[in-house]
Design a protein around this motif. Structure first.
Motif, PDB file in Angstrom:
ATOM      1  N   UNK A  45       0.850  -1.181   0.000  1.00 52.36           N
ATOM      2  CA  UNK A  45       0.000   0.000   0.000  1.00 52.36           C
ATOM      3  C   UNK A  45       0.889   1.235   0.000  1.00 52.36           C
ATOM      4  N   UNK A  46       0.878   1.942  -1.103  1.00 49.38           N
ATOM      5  CA  UNK A  46       1.769   3.088  -1.285  1.00 49.38           C
ATOM      6  C   UNK A  46       0.922   4.296  -1.675  1.00 49.38           C
ATOM      7  N   UNK A  47       1.260   5.422  -1.091  1.00 50.65           N
ATOM      8  CA  UNK A  47       0.571   6.663  -1.431  1.00 50.65           C
ATOM      9  C   UNK A  47       1.577   7.800  -1.392  1.00 50.65           C
ATOM     10  N   UNK A  48       1.431   8.727  -2.333  1.00 51.49           N
ATOM     11  CA  UNK A  48       2.313   9.894  -2.395  1.00 51.49           C
ATOM     12  C   UNK A  48       1.441  11.144  -2.368  1.00 51.49           C
ATOM     13  N   UNK A  49       1.794  12.061  -1.478  1.00 50.59           N
ATOM     14  CA  UNK A  49       1.121  13.361  -1.399  1.00 50.59           C
ATOM     15  C   UNK A  49       2.155  14.416  -1.752  1.00 50.59           C
ATOM     16  N   UNK A  50       1.875  15.173  -2.808  1.00 52.39           N
ATOM     17  CA  UNK A  50       2.783  16.260  -3.229  1.00 52.39           C
ATOM     18  C   UNK A  50       2.209  17.585  -2.747  1.00 52.39           C
ATOM     19  N   UNK A  51       3.112  18.502  -2.379  1.00 56.05           N
ATOM     20  CA  UNK A  51       2.648  19.783  -1.848  1.00 56.05           C
ATOM     21  C   UNK A  51       3.768  20.814  -1.931  1.00 56.05           C
ATOM     22  N   UNK A  52       3.398  22.055  -1.700  1.00 61.27           N
ATOM     23  CA  UNK A  52       4.374  23.149  -1.595  1.00 61.27           C
ATOM     24  C   UNK A  52       4.673  23.342  -0.113  1.00 61.27           C
ATOM     25  N   UNK A  53       5.909  23.072   0.289  1.00 58.11           N
ATOM     26  CA  UNK A  53       6.272  23.187   1.695  1.00 58.11           C
ATOM     27  C   UNK A  53       6.416  24.647   2.118  1.00 58.11           C
ATOM     28  N   UNK A  54       6.782  25.501   1.187  1.00 60.36           N
ATOM     29  CA  UNK A  54       6.983  26.916   1.499  1.00 60.36           C
ATOM     30  C   UNK A  54       6.088  27.734   0.589  1.00 60.36           C
ATOM     31  N   UNK A  55       5.561  28.817   1.139  1.00 61.90           N
ATOM     32  CA  UNK A  55       4.623  29.637   0.384  1.00 61.90           C
ATOM     33  C   UNK A  55       5.246  30.348  -0.805  1.00 61.90           C
ATOM     34  N   UNK A  56       6.565  30.620  -0.766  1.00 65.42           N
ATOM     35  CA  UNK A  56       7.188  31.381  -1.842  1.00 65.42           C
ATOM     36  C   UNK A  56       7.633  30.498  -3.006  1.00 65.42           C
ATOM     37  N   UNK A  57       7.442  29.165  -2.891  1.00 62.95           N
ATOM     38  CA  UNK A  57       7.858  28.246  -3.970  1.00 62.95           C
ATOM     39  C   UNK A  57       6.635  27.528  -4.511  1.00 62.95           C
ATOM     40  N   UNK A  58       6.611  27.337  -5.787  1.00 61.19           N
ATOM     41  CA  UNK A  58       5.499  26.612  -6.421  1.00 61.19           C
ATOM     42  C   UNK A  58       5.969  25.302  -7.024  1.00 61.19           C
ATOM     43  N   UNK A  59       5.090  24.616  -7.674  1.00 56.71           N
ATOM     44  CA  UNK A  59       5.437  23.389  -8.391  1.00 56.71           C
ATOM     45  C   UNK A  59       5.242  22.112  -7.616  1.00 56.71           C
ATOM     46  N   UNK A  60       4.799  22.225  -6.373  1.00 57.93           N
ATOM     47  CA  UNK A  60       4.578  21.043  -5.533  1.00 57.93           C
ATOM     48  C   UNK A  60       5.745  20.061  -5.618  1.00 57.93           C
ATOM     49  N   UNK A  88      11.440  20.293  -0.226  1.00 56.99           N
ATOM     50  CA  UNK A  88      12.259  21.008  -1.221  1.00 56.99           C
ATOM     51  C   UNK A  88      12.175  22.503  -0.965  1.00 56.99           C
ATOM     52  N   UNK A  89      13.354  23.116  -0.750  1.00 56.01           N
ATOM     53  CA  UNK A  89      13.441  24.572  -0.572  1.00 56.01           C
ATOM     54  C   UNK A  89      14.248  25.187  -1.698  1.00 56.01           C
ATOM     55  N   UNK A  90      14.418  26.500  -1.624  1.00 58.69           N
ATOM     56  CA  UNK A  90      15.182  27.187  -2.673  1.00 58.69           C
ATOM     57  C   UNK A  90      16.629  26.730  -2.743  1.00 58.69           C
ATOM     58  N   UNK A  91      17.263  26.593  -1.604  1.00 62.93           N
ATOM     59  CA  UNK A  91      18.693  26.303  -1.600  1.00 62.93           C
ATOM     60  C   UNK A  91      19.023  24.876  -1.178  1.00 62.93           C
TER      61      UNK A  91
END
Length: 164
Positions: A90-105, A126-129
């Motif tokens: 049973x595998x599930x992946x949830x994608x999201x934007x961790x920071x408000x200033x970055x897009x693309x989930x 995933x962050x900018x740097x």
């Protein structure tokens, strides 16, 4: 004693009818006995190739062998099901934007669980740097470590067999 001609004709006709009926009964009996002898000869034939009883015995042995194979396969299936319950299925992946200033989930949480709800949650932020990854153990759908809402959602979806 003498019979008049009409009585004699009636007696001849009755005799003829009785004779024909006797012949028909004898013919039917002959054909019935002939069929019975043929059936008996088939049942009691010498050699397994021609014997009905031999053929039935062979088919009975084949059916018993097939039943034995089915029983073996049923036991193997039960063992496989037991082993498979411990496999991560049973595998599930949830994608999201961790920071408000970055897009693309680009961040995600992936839950990988077995039938009992045991497994792990892999989270990549995933962050900018930089990108950070975390793995948290899961036991019966719960973790000793604190879980983010996305990780809880991934576990929930995996337990329901859904993916986001």
């Amino acid at each position: 004693m003498s019979l008049d001609p009409t009585a004699r004709d009636i007696l001849v006709i009755v005799s003829l009818v009785v004779g024909v009926l006797g012949f028909v009964v004898a013919l039917v009996a002959f054909l019935w006995i002939r069929k019975a002898r043929r059936d008996l000869a088939l049942l009691a034939a010498d050699g397994d190739n021609d014997s009905f009883i031999g053929a039935v015995a062979r088919k009975t042995e084949e059916v018993q062998a097939l039943r034995s194979e089915v029983d073996d396969l049923a036991a193997l299936l039960a063992q496989t099901r037991t082993e498979l319950s411990d496999a991560i299925r049973h595998v599930s992946v949830v994608r999201y934007d961790a920071f408000g200033d970055m897009g693309g989930r680009l961040s995600f949480s992936a839950a990988m669980l077995d039938d009992g709800g045991d497994g792990l949650v892999l989270t990549s932020i995933h962050g900018r740097s930089e990108t950070r990854s975390y793995i948290k153990g899961v036991k019966s759908g719960q973790s000793e470590a604190s879980l983010s809402p996305e990780e809880l959602q991934a576990i929930s979806f995996a337990l329901r067999g859904r993916s986001a």
